[in-house]
Design a protein around this motif. Structure first.
Motif, mmCIF file in Angstrom:
data_model
loop_
_atom_site.group_PDB
_atom_site.id
_atom_site.type_symbol
_atom_site.label_atom_id
_atom_site.label_comp_id
_atom_site.label_asym_id
_atom_site.label_seq_id
_atom_site.Cartn_x
_atom_site.Cartn_y
_atom_site.Cartn_z
ATOM 1 N N PRO A 41 46.248 40.954 42.107
ATOM 2 C CA PRO A 41 46.359 40.925 43.579
ATOM 3 C C PRO A 41 45.016 40.891 44.278
ATOM 4 O O PRO A 41 44.850 40.185 45.282
ATOM 5 C CB PRO A 41 47.128 42.221 43.891
ATOM 6 N N ASN A 42 44.046 41.634 43.789
ATOM 7 C CA ASN A 42 42.734 41.663 44.442
ATOM 8 C C ASN A 42 42.063 40.298 44.405
ATOM 9 O O ASN A 42 41.460 39.848 45.393
ATOM 10 C CB ASN A 42 41.836 42.703 43.773
ATOM 11 N N ARG A 43 42.119 39.636 43.258
ATOM 12 C CA ARG A 43 41.498 38.315 43.156
ATOM 13 C C ARG A 43 42.221 37.287 44.038
ATOM 14 O O ARG A 43 41.602 36.356 44.553
ATOM 15 C CB ARG A 43 41.502 37.855 41.699
ATOM 16 N N SER A 44 43.515 37.474 44.215
ATOM 17 C CA SER A 44 44.289 36.525 45.019
ATOM 18 C C SER A 44 43.947 36.596 46.497
ATOM 19 O O SER A 44 44.355 35.723 47.266
ATOM 20 C CB SER A 44 45.789 36.791 44.838
ATOM 21 N N LEU A 45 43.220 37.615 46.905
ATOM 22 C CA LEU A 45 42.783 37.690 48.297
ATOM 23 C C LEU A 45 41.718 36.653 48.604
ATOM 24 O O LEU A 45 41.545 36.258 49.766
ATOM 25 C CB LEU A 45 42.232 39.093 48.599
ATOM 26 N N TYR A 46 40.997 36.184 47.583
ATOM 27 C CA TYR A 46 39.875 35.273 47.783
ATOM 28 C C TYR A 46 40.138 33.864 47.272
ATOM 29 O O TYR A 46 39.515 32.913 47.743
ATOM 30 C CB TYR A 46 38.623 35.832 47.085
ATOM 31 N N VAL A 47 41.021 33.743 46.296
ATOM 32 C CA VAL A 47 41.253 32.434 45.673
ATOM 33 C C VAL A 47 42.757 32.242 45.480
ATOM 34 O O VAL A 47 43.550 33.159 45.656
ATOM 35 C CB VAL A 47 40.549 32.341 44.302
ATOM 36 N N ASP A 48 43.121 31.021 45.110
ATOM 37 C CA ASP A 48 44.493 30.699 44.742
ATOM 38 C C ASP A 48 44.575 30.499 43.235
ATOM 39 O O ASP A 48 43.677 29.883 42.633
ATOM 40 C CB ASP A 48 44.959 29.421 45.446
ATOM 41 N N PHE A 49 45.638 31.022 42.643
ATOM 42 C CA PHE A 49 45.879 30.858 41.216
ATOM 43 C C PHE A 49 47.004 29.855 40.992
ATOM 44 O O PHE A 49 47.934 29.753 41.795
ATOM 45 C CB PHE A 49 46.276 32.183 40.566
ATOM 46 N N SER A 50 46.912 29.152 39.887
ATOM 47 C CA SER A 50 48.037 28.323 39.454
ATOM 48 C C SER A 50 49.111 29.223 38.869
ATOM 49 O O SER A 50 48.940 30.440 38.755
ATOM 50 C CB SER A 50 47.564 27.326 38.398
#
Length: 926
Positions: free
Chosen positions: A552-561
């Motif tokens: 969740p934290n990383r998804s605040l800055y980037v989009d994941f496949s």
């Protein structure tokens, strides 16, 4: 005399009749003149210098002529008073004030644009005068905000649904709307975005162009859009601005193969008045248009329109009226119907309402707006207009919530300067080639004369390649490895790299990219995984490919496949083989509960057989100890089917047959379960629960970032970090007591690779924490993410093969690979059957026995002197005695007597023969 008197009387009545006839004729003439001269004043505000304005005025004039030729006896005549708004909002408002104050109109048709209509509608609200527009289509104009505004056209919200469905039909996952900076332009965009994003499509950018933007401004915006990956554009602007946009788009090389342009309704109806360059710039463009159902009235109107156009414009190319003009015709027709309805209801005189504002003081200083008065018939006219229903030349005319009801749209493709219909959109069938059923669209020609639909996205911008960051992790090089691959001629390899290559190859378009290891000058990874992900946010990388966990934290800055591996964290522990190491393993096939139940039924069945056979079978008689031994021996000998005692009672035979069947099932199941336990490898994990590890103070190993382990409430002092699968193996082999660990916690993909390498030594225990798996990292809002995710789902099977293709196939190890003991629940049905059979046999036997000895129960206690206990003893003695009346016992006795008789006969024969032999010997002696 009578004749003389009657003649004057006759002339008197004749004269009176003529007089009455003359008076009635005069009254009829006056009434007729009143009907033809009663005018109903209606204002019309149009942009007279525009094509829509000119054509709409002509159509409304034709509507009035047609209406009153159809209804010549109507008492009203709508008088249209036209005003020119000069394509200006202030002029439109000024024209409305003049119509309301000077001309005393009872309604206004127009103005032509949504921007103008917004202010005029407020004036209508102020004076309670209906404002009726056939061309102001912005959803911002609504009867809920301005009750006296009526739209006799479709709202732009309806064509937003059609356009969103069209974009989705071609599989485009995102679009960019280009719209003018006015209420008309911005009004539709929220509806378009909502309709498009309802199914997870995206609008990464919204391009708003000023209405008065110059060519340079337009070109700058287009070049900015060109640098983005999206190639689907929806234009919603005035006809003039739309034409300029398309011309500049062609100049920027954006009207070519790979692009898709969709224009909202309006521009294609002006082909006859557009210059050749504008028409050429529209080649391959798609648009939608409200569908007009063909009718006799519409056909007659088109014929008369063509004649009138050729008469007024003999040298011009014939142009058919737009849908706006058809709506103008129907609006004028509806106004005439409503005016007649209001006139009939207004025959009774009424006092005009008071002015909107109090004008008691200095009237000379009041502004024109303050002089506005309430329309005496405004409310009645509004209600009448909203209730009008008829079949117009544009289709069914019926208002709902102050506007026309939703109708189908045509899908138009501009090809070679002509508007070609390729399909329809309806609420029932969506986008279809047929109006009444689901069918394929006709062939669409796209910009650049392409026949295949564009992909909607293009990453080949300016010849640049995607910069793909790659992590360098020690251990588990199966996922990402820093080495030169001569086949791909790249400096990185591994499972994640192969999966990304596979996914990108499956896309319908080419995306150039290059891998860049995230390393420092020493060849080591420059930072943590979080640092690498943040590099994408900083736009130092376009994407990251590797074993990057979705959090969740990383998804605040980037989009994941979408994840391309299994999700979750698990625990790996050593296993031990318990196969055949217990002296009491023969007891394990059955649970304790089943052992006890089986023993109980053995004893119960033996007792039942003894009760049924005791009176009729000598095998079940004798001394008490002998009988007790017979009970146990008979029942337990059925285990090996070695019971030698014959049963004689039919009830006993039924009980024994059912019991033997149950024993057969039990012994077969027992044999199978014991065989499995003795032959199948029994792998047991040394620990099955994380809480047991924590409670026992065991050490736990991990690799990489320990932040997720802290969420499991594990003491930091009990964590030990390792860098490779070999270190995992060494630590688990030692155990916590010898400087190792009791378990390793890691993500499932790592654990599966580790177990496949050390097959048989370790097992995975449960899913102890939820993670989202590994995913590819992209910029926020990246248009390629949906395509990558769909491609991952398509190649899932190949992904698994790539990860484990070089590994030994291990048996499935989910916790303890044990063979479970058989439980009572597996056989309770069998026990129920045999128990019921035995109880029923006992009941029948008892009933027969009591009936046979009923005389003992019926004799009075007082008469014979026997107590209840004495009677019970007598019954027990009777039970213990042989039942000589039974067929089995009589048959047995008969066989005994026959054998005894045979024995006696043989004995006598033997004695006789001996006596004869003795006499013979005596006679022969000397």
């Amino acid at each position: 005399m009578g004749g003389v008197v009657s003649r004057p009387v006759f002339f008197f009545f004749f004269f009176c009749s003529l007089l009455l006839l003359a008076l009635s004729y005069g009254a009829m003439a006056d009434g007729k003149e009143n009907r033809t001269t009663l005018a109903f004043r209606v204002g019309v505000i149009l942009d007279n210098e525009t094509w829509v304005g000119n054509v709409s005025w002509a159509c409304m004039s034709m509507a009035m002529d047609d209406f009153y030729s159809t209804y010549p006896n109507y008492t009203t005549r709508v008088a249209l008073i036209g005003k020119d708004s000069n394509e200006d909002v202030v002029s439109a408002a000024s024209a409305a004030v003049q119509l309301l104050t000077n001309d005393k109109v009872q309604a206004i048709i127009g103005p032509q644009t949504s921007v103008q209509a917004k202010f005029v509608a407020e004036l209508g609200n102020k004076s309670q005068t209906p404002i009726i527009s056939f061309s102001a289509t912005s959803p911002f104009l609504a009867s809920s905000r301005t009750p006296y505004f009526v739209r006799t056209a479709l709202s732009d919200a309806s064509q937003a649904q059609a356009i969103a469905a069209l974009v989705r039909f071609f599989g485009w996952r995102q679009l960019i709307p280009i719209f003018e900076d006015t209420d008309y332009g911005t009004g539709m965009i929220p509806y378009l975005v909502d309709a498009f994003q309802a199914t997870d499509e995206r609008v990464p950018y919204r391009s708003m162009v000023p209405l008065m933007a110059n060519d340079d401004q337009i070109l700058r915006e287009l070049y900015s859009l060109k640098t983005m990956g999206t190639r689907v554009f929806v234009v919603h602007a005035s006809d003039a601005l739309t034409t300029r946009l398309l011309l500049k788009a062609r100049e920027a090389d954006m009207i070519q193969e790979g692009y898709a342009w969709i224009v909202t309704y309006g521009l294609t109806d002006r082909f006859g008045v557009l210059d050749a360059s504008a028409i050429d710039a529209m080649h391959g463009v798609l648009t939608v248009k409200p569908y007009v159902f063909g009718s006799v009235r519409h056909g007659n109107f088109s014929t008369r329109w063509s004649e009138r156009f050729r008469r007024d414009h003999p040298t011009a190319k014939l142009v058919q009226p737009s849908v706006y003009a058809l709506w103008a015709y129907d609006t004028a027709w509806a106004m005439a119907l409503a005016a007649e309805s209001v006139a009939l209801a207004s025959r009774t005189p009424s006092t005009p309402p008071s002015p909107y504002l109090n004008t008691a003081a200095n009237n000379s200083y009041l502004t024109e707006l303050e002089k506005l008065e309430f329309s005496p018939n405004g409310h009645r006219l509004l209600e009448s207009m909203q209730g009008v229903k008829f079949d117009g030349i544009s289709g069914k005319f019926e208002l709902k919530d102050g506007q026309l009801e939703l109708s189908p749209f045509e899908i138009i493709n501009v090809v070679g300067g002509a508007a070609k219909r390729v399909g329809f959109w309806t609420t029932e069938h969506g986008v279809s080639g047929d109006l009444n059923s689901k069918a394929n669209l006709e062939r669409v020609v796209w910009p650049g004369n392409a026949l295949a639909a564009p992909n909607g996205i293009d990453w080949e911008t300016g010849g640049k390649k995607l910069r793909i960051g790659v992590p360098l992790k020690k251990g588990f090089s199966e996922f990402v490895n820093r080495e030169w691959n001569p086949l791909t001629r790249r400096n990185v390899s591994g499972f994640c790299i192969e999966v990304f290559d596979l996914v990108m190859a499956s896309l319908p378009y080419d995306v150039p990219y290059e891998y860049i290891p995230y390393e420092d000058s020493n060849g080591e990874m420059k930072g943590s995984y979080n640092d690498l992900v943040y590099e994408v946010y900083l736009q130092n990388f376009d994407a990251v490919v590797g074993d990057v966990t979705i959090t969740p934290n990383r998804s605040l800055y980037v989009d994941f496949s979408a994840p391309f591996t299994e999700v979750g964290m698990s625990m790996v522990v050593p296993v031990k083989d318990d196969r055949g190491r217990s002296a009491w393993i023969f007891l394990k096939p059955l649970t304790t509960e089943l052992w006890l139940a089986t023993g109980a039924f053995f004893i119960f069945t033996g007792l039942v057989v003894w009760v049924l056979e005791h009176r009729v079978n000598d095998s079940f008689r004798g001394p008490p100890l002998h009988q007790l031994g017979t009970i146990f021996y008979f029942s337990f000998s059925t285990l090996v089917f070695a019971h030698k005692e014959k049963v004689t009672s039919n009830l006993t035979r039924v009980v024994v047959i059912i019991w033997v069947f149950v024993v057969l099932i039990l012994t077969s199941s027992y044999t199978a379960s014991l065989t499995s336990m003795l032959t199948v490898q029994q792998l047991h994990p040394t620990v099955t629960n994380l809480h047991d590890l924590i409670r026992n103070g065991e050490y736990i190993g991990y690799m990489g970032d320990p932040s997720m382990l802290h969420l499991l409430n594990i003491d930091k002092s009990k964590l030990r970090r390792y860098e490779s699968p070999d270190e995992y193996d060494e630590a688990l082999s030692k155990g916590s007591a010898k400087g190792g660990v009791g378990a390793i916690i890691d993500e499932i993909p790592y654990i599966k690779v580790f177990i496949s390498k050390y097959c048989g030594k370790y097992t995975m225990v449960g899913n102890i924490y939820r993670t989202e798996g590994f995913g590819f990292v992209f910029h926020k809002g990246s248009p390629v993410v949906p395509y990558i995710s769909r491609a991952i789902l398509k190649v899932t099977a190949e992904i698994e093969k790539k990860l484990y293709r070089n590994r030994t196939t291990c048996p499935e190890q989910n916790g303890a690979a044990t063979s479970d003991s058989l439980t009572f629940n597996c056989f309770w049905g069998l026990f129920l059957i045999t128990g019921t059979t035995s109880v029923l046999a006992l009941f029948l036997f008892s009933a027969f026995f009591l009936y046979e000895h009923r005389h003992m129960l019926s004799t009075s206690t007082d008469s014979d002197g026997f107590s209840v206990w004495q009677r019970f003893v007598l019954m027990a003695k009777s039970f213990d005695r042989k039942d000589h009346s039974s067929y089995a016992l009589r048959r047995c006795c008969l066989k005994v007597e026959e054998m005894k008789a045979a024995h006696d006969h043989s004995g006598r024969s033997y004695a006789t023969s001996n006596s004869h032999s003795a006499s013979d010997l005596s006679s022969r002696s000397p």
